[in-house]
Every structure is written in C-alpha cells, then in structure tokens.
Write a protein that holds these residues in place. Sequence first.
Motif, PDB file in Angstrom:
ATOM      1  N   ALA A 118       0.831  -1.207   0.000  1.00  0.00           N
ATOM      2  CA  ALA A 118       0.000   0.000   0.000  1.00  0.00           C
ATOM      3  C   ALA A 118       0.867   1.259   0.000  1.00  0.00           C
ATOM      4  CB  ALA A 118      -0.931  -0.001   1.205  1.00  0.00           C
ATOM      5  N   VAL A 119       1.930   1.254   0.794  1.00  0.00           N
ATOM      6  CA  VAL A 119       2.831   2.409   0.826  1.00  0.00           C
ATOM      7  C   VAL A 119       3.535   2.571  -0.519  1.00  0.00           C
ATOM      8  CG1 VAL A 119       4.956   3.282   1.879  1.00  0.00           C
ATOM      9  CG2 VAL A 119       3.143   2.365   3.315  1.00  0.00           C
ATOM     10  N   ALA A 120       3.975   1.486  -1.118  1.00  0.00           N
ATOM     11  CA  ALA A 120       4.633   1.555  -2.420  1.00  0.00           C
ATOM     12  C   ALA A 120       3.674   2.066  -3.498  1.00  0.00           C
ATOM     13  CB  ALA A 120       5.190   0.187  -2.810  1.00  0.00           C
ATOM     14  N   ALA A 121       2.432   1.613  -3.460  1.00  0.00           N
ATOM     15  CA  ALA A 121       1.451   2.073  -4.449  1.00  0.00           C
ATOM     16  C   ALA A 121       1.134   3.558  -4.267  1.00  0.00           C
ATOM     17  CB  ALA A 121       0.180   1.240  -4.340  1.00  0.00           C
ATOM     18  N   ALA A 122       0.999   3.994  -3.024  1.00  0.00           N
ATOM     19  CA  ALA A 122       0.740   5.415  -2.773  1.00  0.00           C
ATOM     20  C   ALA A 122       1.930   6.268  -3.209  1.00  0.00           C
ATOM     21  CB  ALA A 122       0.426   5.633  -1.298  1.00  0.00           C
ATOM     22  N   SER A 123       3.127   5.782  -2.961  1.00  0.00           N
ATOM     23  CA  SER A 123       4.323   6.512  -3.378  1.00  0.00           C
ATOM     24  C   SER A 123       4.378   6.613  -4.899  1.00  0.00           C
ATOM     25  CB  SER A 123       5.581   5.815  -2.871  1.00  0.00           C
ATOM     26  OG  SER A 123       5.588   5.784  -1.474  1.00  0.00           O
ATOM     27  N   ARG A 124       4.066   5.536  -5.561  1.00  0.00           N
ATOM     28  CA  ARG A 124       4.066   5.546  -7.028  1.00  0.00           C
ATOM     29  C   ARG A 124       3.058   6.553  -7.563  1.00  0.00           C
ATOM     30  NH1 ARG A 124       1.239   2.130 -11.200  1.00  0.00           N
ATOM     31  NH2 ARG A 124       2.571   2.241 -13.018  1.00  0.00           N
ATOM     32  N   MET A 125       1.870   6.563  -6.964  1.00  0.00           N
ATOM     33  CA  MET A 125       0.838   7.485  -7.406  1.00  0.00           C
ATOM     34  C   MET A 125       1.277   8.938  -7.181  1.00  0.00           C
ATOM     35  SD  MET A 125      -2.984   8.058  -5.937  1.00  0.00           S
ATOM     36  CE  MET A 125      -2.293   8.770  -4.465  1.00  0.00           C
ATOM     37  N   LEU A 126       1.858   9.227  -6.022  1.00  0.00           N
ATOM     38  CA  LEU A 126       2.269  10.593  -5.733  1.00  0.00           C
ATOM     39  C   LEU A 126       3.443  11.033  -6.610  1.00  0.00           C
ATOM     40  CD1 LEU A 126       1.972  10.563  -1.852  1.00  0.00           C
ATOM     41  CD2 LEU A 126       0.515  11.776  -3.484  1.00  0.00           C
ATOM     42  N   ILE A 127       4.365  10.137  -6.887  1.00  0.00           N
ATOM     43  CA  ILE A 127       5.497  10.484  -7.748  1.00  0.00           C
ATOM     44  C   ILE A 127       5.009  10.783  -9.158  1.00  0.00           C
ATOM     45  CG2 ILE A 127       7.535   9.536  -8.888  1.00  0.00           C
ATOM     46  CD1 ILE A 127       8.144   8.072  -6.252  1.00  0.00           C
ATOM     47  N   ARG A 128       4.161   9.954  -9.693  1.00  0.00           N
ATOM     48  CA  ARG A 128       3.660  10.174 -11.061  1.00  0.00           C
ATOM     49  C   ARG A 128       2.809  11.438 -11.141  1.00  0.00           C
ATOM     50  NH1 ARG A 128       5.459   6.040 -14.344  1.00  0.00           N
ATOM     51  NH2 ARG A 128       5.825   4.145 -13.176  1.00  0.00           N
ATOM     52  N   ARG A 129       2.020  11.699 -10.085  1.00  0.00           N
ATOM     53  CA  ARG A 129       1.191  12.901 -10.064  1.00  0.00           C
ATOM     54  C   ARG A 129       2.060  14.151 -10.016  1.00  0.00           C
ATOM     55  NH1 ARG A 129      -1.720  15.803  -5.619  1.00  0.00           N
ATOM     56  NH2 ARG A 129      -3.383  16.924  -6.667  1.00  0.00           N
ATOM     57  N   SER A 130       3.106  14.120  -9.196  1.00  0.00           N
ATOM     58  CA  SER A 130       3.970  15.298  -9.102  1.00  0.00           C
ATOM     59  C   SER A 130       4.716  15.538 -10.408  1.00  0.00           C
ATOM     60  CB  SER A 130       4.942  15.162  -7.946  1.00  0.00           C
ATOM     61  OG  SER A 130       5.856  14.126  -8.173  1.00  0.00           O
ATOM     62  N   ARG A 131       5.127  14.476 -11.091  1.00  0.00           N
ATOM     63  CA  ARG A 131       5.799  14.649 -12.386  1.00  0.00           C
ATOM     64  C   ARG A 131       4.828  15.199 -13.425  1.00  0.00           C
ATOM     65  NH1 ARG A 131      10.867  12.558 -13.385  1.00  0.00           N
ATOM     66  NH2 ARG A 131      10.368  12.397 -15.574  1.00  0.00           N
ATOM     67  N   ARG A 132       3.576  14.738 -13.381  1.00  0.00           N
ATOM     68  CA  ARG A 132       2.580  15.231 -14.333  1.00  0.00           C
ATOM     69  C   ARG A 132       2.268  16.703 -14.067  1.00  0.00           C
ATOM     70  NH1 ARG A 132      -1.145  11.611 -13.464  1.00  0.00           N
ATOM     71  NH2 ARG A 132      -2.349  12.862 -12.038  1.00  0.00           N
ATOM     72  N   LEU A 133       2.148  17.088 -12.789  1.00  0.00           N
ATOM     73  CA  LEU A 133       1.861  18.479 -12.466  1.00  0.00           C
ATOM     74  C   LEU A 133       3.053  19.381 -12.773  1.00  0.00           C
ATOM     75  CD1 LEU A 133      -0.133  18.149  -9.138  1.00  0.00           C
ATOM     76  CD2 LEU A 133      -0.996  18.755 -11.388  1.00  0.00           C
ATOM     77  N   ALA A 134       4.264  18.864 -12.621  1.00  0.00           N
ATOM     78  CA  ALA A 134       5.446  19.665 -12.927  1.00  0.00           C
ATOM     79  C   ALA A 134       5.559  19.930 -14.420  1.00  0.00           C
ATOM     80  CB  ALA A 134       6.697  18.959 -12.421  1.00  0.00           C
ATOM     81  N   ALA A 135       4.990  19.075 -15.240  1.00  0.00           N
ATOM     82  CA  ALA A 135       5.068  19.249 -16.686  1.00  0.00           C
ATOM     83  C   ALA A 135       4.040  20.250 -17.209  1.00  0.00           C
ATOM     84  CB  ALA A 135       4.871  17.908 -17.385  1.00  0.00           C
ATOM     85  N   LEU A 136       3.045  20.611 -16.401  1.00  0.00           N
ATOM     86  CA  LEU A 136       2.031  21.565 -16.846  1.00  0.00           C
ATOM     87  C   LEU A 136       2.610  22.967 -16.903  1.00  0.00           C
ATOM     88  CD1 LEU A 136      -1.091  20.440 -14.787  1.00  0.00           C
ATOM     89  CD2 LEU A 136      -0.643  20.070 -17.200  1.00  0.00           C
ATOM     90  N   PRO A 137       2.156  23.781 -17.864  1.00  0.00           N
ATOM     91  CA  PRO A 137       2.632  25.175 -17.912  1.00  0.00           C
ATOM     92  C   PRO A 137       2.078  25.964 -16.731  1.00  0.00           C
ATOM     93  CG  PRO A 137       0.941  24.806 -19.559  1.00  0.00           C
ATOM     94  CD  PRO A 137       1.244  23.468 -18.944  1.00  0.00           C
TER      95      PRO A 137
END
Length: 104
Positions: free
Chosen positions: A50-69
């Motif tokens: 569960a911790v690994a899945a939450a970490s994966r979700m947060l990492i991917r979300r932060s990378r996606r938000l960082a790519a937005l203008p």
Amino acid sequence: MPRPAHAPVRPPEDDLLRWAALGCLLAPAVLLWRGVPFLTAAGVACGLAAVAAASRMLIRRSRRLAALPRPRHVDADPRVPTPAPAPGASAPLPTRGRAPRGTP
C-alpha cells in the motif's frame, strides 16, 4: 557498461519503485524465516504494498503536475497586460486588504 543508443530512457523513479517491490517481497520472507506468524507477515506485505502504491501514485502525479505550464499571475486577468513599473521605482508591497501602517 554504457547504455546502447537505441535503449529507451527510463524515468528515475522506476528504480525506486523496483526497490520498493523488492522490499514488499523480501520483508515478509525474512519475517517468515524468523518465525513470525503467516498472518503477520501477510499484513506487513499488504502494508508495504500500500505504501509503495501510494508513493508511485504521488510520484507520477507530481511529475505530471510539474510538466504543466505555469500561469504568470494567478490572480491577474490574462487579457489585461500587466503594466511595467517605472524605471527606478520599487514594486509596491501587497497589503491583502489591511490598512497601511500608521492609520487607525
């Protein structure tokens, strides 16, 4: 050993997630080897997963938000140009609705 030129570039978080998956498998195996009951080891495995899945979700979300203008000014109307300050003038400080100092 250098990476071949045709190999795809992996995101750096993939290595982190692989280590997390290894920990999800290795920790319960060590607990079972040390004599911990099976349900306890299974609970540890589920918690780590569960911790690994939450970490994966947060990492991917932060990378996606960082790519937005990013907008220049959040509160400004994009259709109205922002006036440039006069040469040599300092920028006004925001007051956020408070009265200036020295006034009752």
